[in-house]
Design an enzyme around this catalytic site. Structure first.
Site, mmCIF file in Angstrom:
data_model
loop_
_atom_site.group_PDB
_atom_site.id
_atom_site.type_symbol
_atom_site.label_atom_id
_atom_site.label_comp_id
_atom_site.label_asym_id
_atom_site.label_seq_id
_atom_site.Cartn_x
_atom_site.Cartn_y
_atom_site.Cartn_z
ATOM 1 N N TYR A 158 45.057 34.213 42.002
ATOM 2 C CA TYR A 158 44.838 33.089 40.886
ATOM 3 C C TYR A 158 43.562 33.358 40.336
ATOM 4 C CZ TYR A 158 44.920 28.457 38.442
ATOM 5 O OH TYR A 158 44.984 27.512 37.579
ATOM 6 N N LYS A 162 43.205 34.802 36.225
ATOM 7 C CA LYS A 162 42.566 33.791 35.184
ATOM 8 C C LYS A 162 41.293 34.386 34.691
ATOM 9 C CE LYS A 162 45.523 30.272 35.377
ATOM 10 N NZ LYS A 162 46.333 30.051 34.128
#
Ligand code: NAI
Length: 251
Positions: A158, A162
């Site tokens: 993640y 990002k």
């Protein structure tokens, strides 16, 4: 004052959570809205949101479209142009997390997160810049995360996706600034949605709250406010930036 009167905005992954709040906020400010959802189980929610948006006096269209698939994004953008004639704002909001320690993370989990969170941004941006270049105007807003800036144990995929969004955002801002196309990212902190549902109670939540200077979790509407700012001419001289909306967690 309506900040987006007559504009056309696309918001990905908007059947619920932050995306739904963004779609409503931009509509309240006069923008017509095309928004996406990915699974059949969200179709009802998406239809209800479309009605809610239309009640605000603008056009709304809910489209089943997978942001991770290039050809889905291509059709979405082409169909939007046919029906609405322009794309002024693109909010790349769709995202997932498949958190796991690296020792346990599978290749499939890694790939899924990269495809939905990062490749989707390429898929959509590549499509929307064509009409935006013609119009010599546009605002692209990419949903990053505080985790993309700080990293976090158990969230390597993640965080990497990002963080990748931030590098992409700054590059596109540099490439297309001369065409008056702006590209910015938002880095939300901990926002109360289905994605963070499992973290919102208990001892862990209390410890987490202590680290947030504003002393509370954020609301989807607050991310929608930041998005409205970046979508509108209120931010006409802002591009390539990461707006942290995290209650001060990044201090
Ligand atoms: P959510 O899980 O409630 O909503 C995400 C939406 O994206 C869902 O409607 C889902 O169906 C959709 N989606 C998932 N895969 C998709 C795909 N392949 N194509 C199209 N749509 C897809 O999550 P939330 O909290 O509303 O998150 C929205 C964005 O904000 C995400 O990018 C997330 O990473 C980011 N974010 C959320 C934070 C939070 O604390 N909730 C913090 C930082 C960033």
């Amino acid at each position: 004052m309506k900040l987006l009167a007559g504009k056309v905005s696309i918001v990905t992954g908007a059947a619920r959570g932050i995306g739904a709040a963004i779609a409503l906020k931009l509509a309240e400010h006069g923008s017509n809205i095309v928004f996406t959802y990915v699974s059949d189980s969200s179709a009802e929610k998406a239809a209800a949101l479309a009605s809610q948006i239309e009640a605000l006096g603008v056009k709304a269209k809910a489209v089943k479209s997978n942001a991770a698939i290039f050809t889905d994004c291509e059709s979405l953008v082409n169909d939007t142009l046919k029906e609405f004639g322009a794309i002024d704002v693109c909010v790349n909001n769709a995202g997932i997390s498949k958190d796991n320690l690296l020792l346990r993370m599978t290749e499939e989990q890694w790939d899924d997160v990269m495809d939905v969170n990062l490749k989707s941004i390429f898929n959509m941006t590549k499509q929307v810049i064509r009409p935006m270049m013609k119009a010599k105007a546009g605002s692209i807003i990419n949903m990053s995360s505080i985790i993309g800036i700080r990293g976090n144990a158990g969230q390597s995929s993640y965080a990497a996706s990002k963080a990748g969004i931030i590098g992409f955002t700054k590059s596109i801002a540099a490439e297309l600034g001369s065409r008056n196309i702006r590209c910015n990212a938002i880095a939300p902190g901990f926002i109360e949605t289905d994605m963070t549902h499992y973290l919102q109670d208990g001892e862990g939540a209390a410890q987490f709250l202590q680290k947030i200077p504003l002393g509370r979790f954020g609301k989807a509407e607050e991310i929608a406010d930041a998005t409205l700012f970046l979508a509108s001419n209120m931010s006409a001289y802002i591009t390539g930036q990461v707006l942290s909306a995290c209650g001060g967690l990044n201090i």
